[in-house]
Motif scaffolding. Structure first.
Motif, PDB file in Angstrom:
ATOM      1  N   TYR A  29       0.851  -1.190   0.000  1.00 14.94           N
ATOM      2  CA  TYR A  29       0.000   0.000   0.000  1.00 14.94           C
ATOM      3  C   TYR A  29       0.886   1.239   0.000  1.00 14.94           C
TER       4      TYR A  29
ATOM      5  N   ASP B 120      -2.380   5.693   0.040  1.00 13.54           N
ATOM      6  CA  ASP B 120      -3.423   4.726   0.393  1.00 13.54           C
ATOM      7  C   ASP B 120      -3.617   4.668   1.904  1.00 13.54           C
TER       8      ASP B 120
ATOM      9  N   SER C 194      -9.771   2.915  -4.729  1.00 10.40           N
ATOM     10  CA  SER C 194      -9.195   1.596  -5.003  1.00 10.40           C
ATOM     11  C   SER C 194     -10.303   0.569  -5.076  1.00 10.40           C
TER      12      SER C 194
ATOM     13  N   PHE D  40      -8.519  -2.831  -2.290  1.00  3.95           N
ATOM     14  CA  PHE D  40      -8.169  -2.921  -0.880  1.00  3.95           C
ATOM     15  C   PHE D  40      -8.693  -4.245  -0.352  1.00  3.95           C
TER      16      PHE D  40
END
Length: 107
Positions: free
Chosen positions: A34, A38, A84, A87
């Motif tokens: 990540y 993020d 995203s 995730f």
């Protein structure tokens, strides 16, 4: 009383400390899966969840937080906002746990 600029600077420093804490908390295979962006987005989404869920309004001394529910909220919101589509809820649960630990240590 601190100026707005000072408060923003302190908030940014706190976010960077939490970001580093979460990176240290994550298993090696996830540490760099990540991006910083993020993780910072996830930190903000955790706070948003607490505000919108009413958890912060309770008078109880201890609050039981369902980390999987928080993670599902974050993953759903990330998809809706186009942040995203990938995730992983289990990864996010680890970040929620790290966030709780960080907050406890910094009360």
């Amino acid at each position: 009383m601190a100026s707005i600029e000072e408060e923003l600077r302190l908030d940014e420093e706190e976010n960077q400390r939490e970001l580093e804490y979460i990176r240290q908390f994550l298993p090696v295979d996830l540490k760099y899966h990540y991006s910083n962006s993020d993780i910072l987005w996830i930190i903000d989404a955790i706070v948003d969840y607490y505000y919108t869920s009413g958890i912060l309004e309770t008078n109880a001394e201890e609050v039981d937080i369902d980390m999987e529910l928080v993670a599902d909220y974050i993953c759903r919101r990330a998809k809706e906002e186009g942040v995203s589509k990938s995730f992983d809820p289990q990864d996010v649960v680890l970040m929620v746990q790290a966030d709780l630990d960080f907050q406890e240590q910094n009360l």
